[in-house]
Design a protein around this motif. Structure first.
Motif, PDB file in Angstrom:
ATOM      1  N   ASN A 181       0.833  -1.213   0.000  1.00 46.24           N
ATOM      2  CA  ASN A 181       0.000   0.000   0.000  1.00 46.24           C
ATOM      3  C   ASN A 181       0.862   1.256   0.000  1.00 46.24           C
ATOM      4  O   ASN A 181       0.593   2.216  -0.725  1.00 46.24           O
ATOM      5  N   THR A 182       1.912   1.243   0.851  1.00 49.89           N
ATOM      6  CA  THR A 182       2.778   2.422   0.939  1.00 49.89           C
ATOM      7  C   THR A 182       3.472   2.667  -0.401  1.00 49.89           C
ATOM      8  O   THR A 182       3.559   3.815  -0.866  1.00 49.89           O
ATOM      9  N   LEU A 183       3.962   1.591  -1.011  1.00 49.40           N
ATOM     10  CA  LEU A 183       4.660   1.758  -2.294  1.00 49.40           C
ATOM     11  C   LEU A 183       3.699   2.229  -3.384  1.00 49.40           C
ATOM     12  O   LEU A 183       4.058   3.056  -4.227  1.00 49.40           O
ATOM     13  N   LEU A 184       2.458   1.717  -3.323  1.00 52.51           N
ATOM     14  CA  LEU A 184       1.450   2.153  -4.300  1.00 52.51           C
ATOM     15  C   LEU A 184       1.189   3.657  -4.163  1.00 52.51           C
ATOM     16  O   LEU A 184       1.153   4.396  -5.165  1.00 52.51           O
TER      17      LEU A 184
ATOM     18  N   THR B 124      -0.880   1.513   6.066  1.00 52.01           N
ATOM     19  CA  THR B 124       0.427   1.890   5.515  1.00 52.01           C
ATOM     20  C   THR B 124       1.461   1.428   6.537  1.00 52.01           C
ATOM     21  O   THR B 124       1.107   0.955   7.618  1.00 52.01           O
ATOM     22  N   LEU B 125       2.727   1.593   6.197  1.00 50.36           N
ATOM     23  CA  LEU B 125       3.761   1.086   7.107  1.00 50.36           C
ATOM     24  C   LEU B 125       3.646   1.691   8.500  1.00 50.36           C
ATOM     25  O   LEU B 125       3.727   0.990   9.508  1.00 50.36           O
ATOM     26  N   VAL B 126       3.443   3.004   8.553  1.00 50.03           N
ATOM     27  CA  VAL B 126       3.430   3.660   9.865  1.00 50.03           C
ATOM     28  C   VAL B 126       2.150   3.326  10.638  1.00 50.03           C
ATOM     29  O   VAL B 126       2.196   3.101  11.846  1.00 50.03           O
ATOM     30  N   SER B 127       1.019   3.272   9.945  1.00 52.72           N
ATOM     31  CA  SER B 127      -0.215   2.954  10.672  1.00 52.72           C
ATOM     32  C   SER B 127      -0.156   1.522  11.204  1.00 52.72           C
ATOM     33  O   SER B 127      -0.623   1.237  12.305  1.00 52.72           O
ATOM     34  N   TYR B 128       0.449   0.617  10.432  1.00 51.00           N
ATOM     35  CA  TYR B 128       0.556  -0.767  10.915  1.00 51.00           C
ATOM     36  C   TYR B 128       1.557  -0.854  12.072  1.00 51.00           C
ATOM     37  O   TYR B 128       1.357  -1.604  13.021  1.00 51.00           O
ATOM     38  N   MET B 129       2.616  -0.052  11.969  1.00 48.08           N
ATOM     39  CA  MET B 129       3.574  -0.017  13.074  1.00 48.08           C
ATOM     40  C   MET B 129       2.871   0.444  14.360  1.00 48.08           C
ATOM     41  O   MET B 129       3.084  -0.125  15.436  1.00 48.08           O
TER      42      MET B 129
ATOM     43  N   ILE C 230       9.339  -3.003  12.660  1.00 44.83           N
ATOM     44  CA  ILE C 230       8.687  -2.321  11.530  1.00 44.83           C
ATOM     45  C   ILE C 230       9.264  -0.905  11.401  1.00 44.83           C
ATOM     46  O   ILE C 230       9.536  -0.429  10.291  1.00 44.83           O
ATOM     47  N   ALA C 231       9.473  -0.246  12.549  1.00 41.87           N
ATOM     48  CA  ALA C 231      10.034   1.113  12.509  1.00 41.87           C
ATOM     49  C   ALA C 231      11.401   1.109  11.828  1.00 41.87           C
ATOM     50  O   ALA C 231      11.712   2.001  11.032  1.00 41.87           O
ATOM     51  N   MET C 232      12.197   0.087  12.130  1.00 44.86           N
ATOM     52  CA  MET C 232      13.530   0.014  11.503  1.00 44.86           C
ATOM     53  C   MET C 232      13.397  -0.231  10.000  1.00 44.86           C
ATOM     54  O   MET C 232      14.162   0.323   9.210  1.00 44.86           O
ATOM     55  N   VAL C 233      12.420  -1.060   9.628  1.00 44.09           N
ATOM     56  CA  VAL C 233      12.214  -1.323   8.194  1.00 44.09           C
ATOM     57  C   VAL C 233      11.789  -0.028   7.486  1.00 44.09           C
ATOM     58  O   VAL C 233      12.290   0.292   6.399  1.00 44.09           O
ATOM     59  N   VAL C 234      10.884   0.733   8.127  1.00 40.24           N
ATOM     60  CA  VAL C 234      10.451   2.009   7.543  1.00 40.24           C
ATOM     61  C   VAL C 234      11.660   2.924   7.370  1.00 40.24           C
ATOM     62  O   VAL C 234      11.836   3.556   6.322  1.00 40.24           O
ATOM     63  N   PHE C 235      12.487   2.966   8.401  1.00 41.54           N
ATOM     64  CA  PHE C 235      13.679   3.820   8.361  1.00 41.54           C
ATOM     65  C   PHE C 235      14.594   3.411   7.207  1.00 41.54           C
ATOM     66  O   PHE C 235      15.044   4.247   6.420  1.00 41.54           O
TER      67      PHE C 235
ATOM     68  N   ALA D 293      15.288   5.558   3.913  1.00 37.29           N
ATOM     69  CA  ALA D 293      16.658   6.031   3.674  1.00 37.29           C
ATOM     70  C   ALA D 293      17.157   5.567   2.303  1.00 37.29           C
ATOM     71  O   ALA D 293      17.726   6.354   1.533  1.00 37.29           O
ATOM     72  N   ILE D 294      16.907   4.288   2.003  1.00 30.82           N
ATOM     73  CA  ILE D 294      17.385   3.749   0.714  1.00 30.82           C
ATOM     74  C   ILE D 294      16.703   4.481  -0.442  1.00 30.82           C
ATOM     75  O   ILE D 294      17.353   4.890  -1.413  1.00 30.82           O
ATOM     76  N   THR D 295      15.373   4.656  -0.331  1.00 34.12           N
ATOM     77  CA  THR D 295      14.638   5.328  -1.414  1.00 34.12           C
ATOM     78  C   THR D 295      15.167   6.747  -1.610  1.00 34.12           C
ATOM     79  O   THR D 295      15.403   7.189  -2.743  1.00 34.12           O
TER      80      THR D 295
END
Lengths: 437, 289
Positions: B69-72, B243-248, B264-269, B273-275
């Motif tokens: 969802n977030t990527l979409l 989305t990532l943050v709402s699920y976190m 999940i927070a680390m994955v979001v980070f 960062a990579i993007t």
């Protein structure tokens, strides 16, 4: 001489400074002690509602009456929404700064008890005579390692509120079995009327009626097995229960915006006469009493199932999450006495009648006085519990499990209602959460 | 002569910022990273469990849904928001009647709290009581599940996000356009460049830095979307619009699985960062080319 004056001033500076420091320390000590201004003892009460006065008038009224009856005790009430409240408690538990008395989920209370953060209430409840006034099932529910860690905050009497006028206007009578309910749903759906008002957005827990259904499909017999892992949630009985929810959904029983409306909006839908049933509990009685649907309101314990495996003639009338007391309260005699007095008042006949006056059923063996006109709505709910042969499960199923499993139970039910999960997927979702424990 | 740029003076001046950066940026990340390797659940102790929380995410369908969802939303936003806001900025640069009022109108949503934006759009998109379905109903179109259904919710969230962000992005582009040297534009006109050629070969290349900044802000904002989801659907039905943050938030605070939530927070980070770094690298390559 200036030099001499300076010398005196220097000599005085130290004792005066020391005196001021001692005074300041004593003042601070006085402020932080339990005996506050005017010899009052302050106890803190932390609840799971942001605005306790408006969202939980029963507790607010008990506190006010208690303070009036006990002018030497000051109860500082604070509240936050559930998630924030639990988060604050989690931080406070780690730093041993828990409020004196607070609401918390049973599973969290058990963790705190294990971490030696909660007081064993057995002696207090015994000494004040509260213990013998509480149902045995409630005491057993709030006992771990031989310690009673909590007392019931309020009663959890849940079911379906009914708008008899909608049923009558559509030529329907009060259903008794699931097949009756299915027929009602089909008829009302054809006429564009919502049968059961539910709201999943920000309130996934609002599935009380379906938690009773679990008991009608043998939850009570399976509870111990589910807790120790010898029984599976995705058993044929529970899957059949989910199938019945799916049948109800397919009959058009739920509002098309069940996903996006909140529980409060679901209540409003019922209060505005736009839904025949409301999935809720006695806490909604006051709002219904004040609405236009009050004269037509009734309370129903829910449908009986011909293929059910558990007791069918049941109504969910159990204790909700407990009120617990922080262990550090026991270290302060004045505070301990104040907490004892507060609990004694809360579970006294006077306290229980205040609960009833604010739309809550009593949690002790107290026989409430109900005004048949002003409390007609609450009366219908309490009458339902007194019907011949009606019994109650010992606990609401979700309250026996850790929070993440409870959330999985809610998701599984709303997942079927919203056609996101098949019955077997719904059951598997909860089983997965159980497996993760 | 006093050299301000001597190493110890530079170190002294950087020190306060370094302390603040460490306290409010590095420490929380390290703390969250540490917690993500435990089974912390709030009230009981936290035991070290290695990468179990991260491995569990791979097997978590709700987490995978929140990533997709977030990527979409990210793709839709980058695809539509950047060109739309740039186009609006170009339009604002022309002599438009009541340009100031129009700019204020477009910027309006950016100063409204996202939680209120979500609330307003619930009344527009709700399948039963929403304005949109009431408008299409007379056309014989059956009610559409703009939010709360199986598939359209992430698209609707993207639309609301674009609506709320377009004015802000437009303002940055507009400021960037104002700073472009007039001589270059005049020279290109004298050389016979058409409007389209001016835009393609002069304006856009000179606006590359601004486009980069807007895109970067957009990417980071998409990874922070929470309130819109919370108000529009609460993440439902059954986490399908998380989305990532709402699920976190759900995992951490509602489920009380702090260790998993921090994972999940680390994955979001890391994804954020990579993007962002990838985008910056691509922009730099484009500049150097």
């Amino acid at each position: 001489m200036p030099g001499q004056n300076l010398s005196w001033s220097r000599r005085l500076r130290r004792p005066v400074g020391a005196g001021l420091a001692v005074t300041a320390i004593l003042s601070l000590a006085a402020c932080s002690s339990d005996a506050g201004e005017g010899g009052k003892t302050t106890i803190t009460l932390s609840m799971q509602n942001a605005d306790v006065k408006s969202a939980d008038p029963a507790t607010w009224a008990i506190v006010e009456a208690f303070e009036e009856a006990n002018p030497d005790v000051d109860v500082e009430v604070s509240g936050q929404p559930v998630a924030e409240h639990l988060q604050s408690l989690s931080i406070a538990a780690q730093s041993d700064t828990l409020p004196d008395v607070f609401w918390v989920y049973k599973a969290n209370a058990e963790e705190m008890l294990e971490g030696d953060r909660l007081m064993d209430l057995s002696p207090v409840l015994d000494e004040t005579g509260i213990l013998e006034r509480l149902p045995d099932s409630t005491v057993a529910n709030y006992t771990a390692d031989g310690k009673v860690f909590g007392a019931p905050y309020q009663g959890l009497l849940t079911g379906l509120w009914v708008n008899n006028k909608i049923l009558a206007d559509n030529g329907l009578s009060m259903p008794k079995t699931f097949d009756d309910l299915l027929e009602v749903a089909r008829t009302l759906d054809a006429k564009g009327v919502v049968t059961i008002s539910d709201g999943a957005s920000q309130s996934a827990f609002s599935v009380w009626q379906f938690l009773v259904w679990l008991d009608r499909f043998g939850f009570q017999d399976k509870a111990d097995g589910l807790l120790d892992g010898s029984e599976k949630w995705d058993n044929p009985d529970f899957i059949r229960m989910y199938e019945h929810i799916a049948e109800l959904r397919d009959a058009g029983a739920f509002s098309s915006n069940v996903s996006t409306q909140t529980y409060q909006q679901a209540v409003d839908q019922f209060l505005q006469g736009k839904a025949a049933f409301l999935d809720s509990g006695v806490w909604a009685a006051s709002a219904i009493q004040e609405s236009e649907v009050a004269p037509d309101a009734d309370f129903w314990r829910g449908p009986e199932f011909s293929d059910g495996t558990g007791e069918q003639n049941i109504v969910m009338n159990v204790a909700s999450a407990p009120l617990v007391v922080a262990k550090k309260v026991a270290e302060d005699d004045a505070k301990l006495d104040a907490v004892k007095e507060f609990l004694e008042f809360y579970y006294s006949d006077e306290g229980q009648q205040i609960l009833v006056d604010n739309g809550q059923p009593p949690v002790t063996d107290y026989e409430p006085k109900l005004d048949p006109v002003k409390q007609s709505v609450l009366k219908t709910a309490i009458d339902e519990t007194r019907e011949d042969g009606v019994t109650s499960p010992e606990s609401q199923p979700d309250l026996l499990f850790p929070v993440d499993v409870s959330n999985a139970i809610y998701d599984s039910i709303y997942g079927v209602i919203q056609d996101q999960l098949s019955p077997s997927e719904a059951a598997a979702l909860v089983q997965k959460a159980l497996d993760n424990q | 002569m006093v050299w301000v740029s001597s190493p110890w003076k530079i170190a002294l001046m950087v020190f306060p910022a370094f302390i603040l950066f460490t306290a409010f940026f590095v420490y929380p990340i390290v703390y969250a990273g540490g917690y993500s390797l435990t089974d912390a659940a709030g009230f009981s102790g936290a035991d070290f469990i290695g990468l179990d929380n991260y491995l569990a995410l791979v097997d978590d369908p709700f987490f995978r849904r929140s990533v997709s969802n977030t990527l979409l939303i990210l793709v839709l936003s980058v695809t539509f928001l950047v060109p739309a806001s740039f186009g609006l900025a170009l339009l604002m640069q022309q002599r438009v009647r009541a340009a100031g009022a129009l700019r204020a109108l477009l910027f309006g949503p950016a100063i409204v709290a996202p939680i209120l934006v979500g609330l307003v759009w619930v009344f527009i998109l709700d399948p039963r009581v929403g304005l949109l379905n009431h408008l299409v109903e007379p056309l014989g179109i059956p009610p559409v599940q703009w939010i709360g259904g199986d598939s359209l919710t992430p698209y609707s969230i993207a639309v609301v996000f674009i609506w709320a962000s377009v004015g802000f992005a437009m303002t940055i582009f507009y400021a960037g356009l104002q700073l472009l040297p007039r001589e270059v534009m005049e020279a290109s006109s004298l050389d016979g460049a058409s409007r389209w050629q001016q835009l393609r070969f002069v304006t856009v290349p000179m606006m590359r830095e601004t486009i980069g900044i807007v895109s970067l802000l957009l990417i980071t904002n998409v990874f922070k979307i929470f309130e819109l989801v919370y108000m529009l659907t609460g993440g439902g039905p059954v986490h399908s619009s998380e989305t990532l943050v709402s699920y976190m938030y759900f995992v951490t605070f509602t489920d009380q699985r702090y260790g998993s939530g921090m994972a999940i927070a680390m994955v979001v980070f890391v994804i954020g960062a990579i993007t962002s770094l990838a985008y910056l690298a691509l922009s730099r390559r484009g500049r150097l080319a």
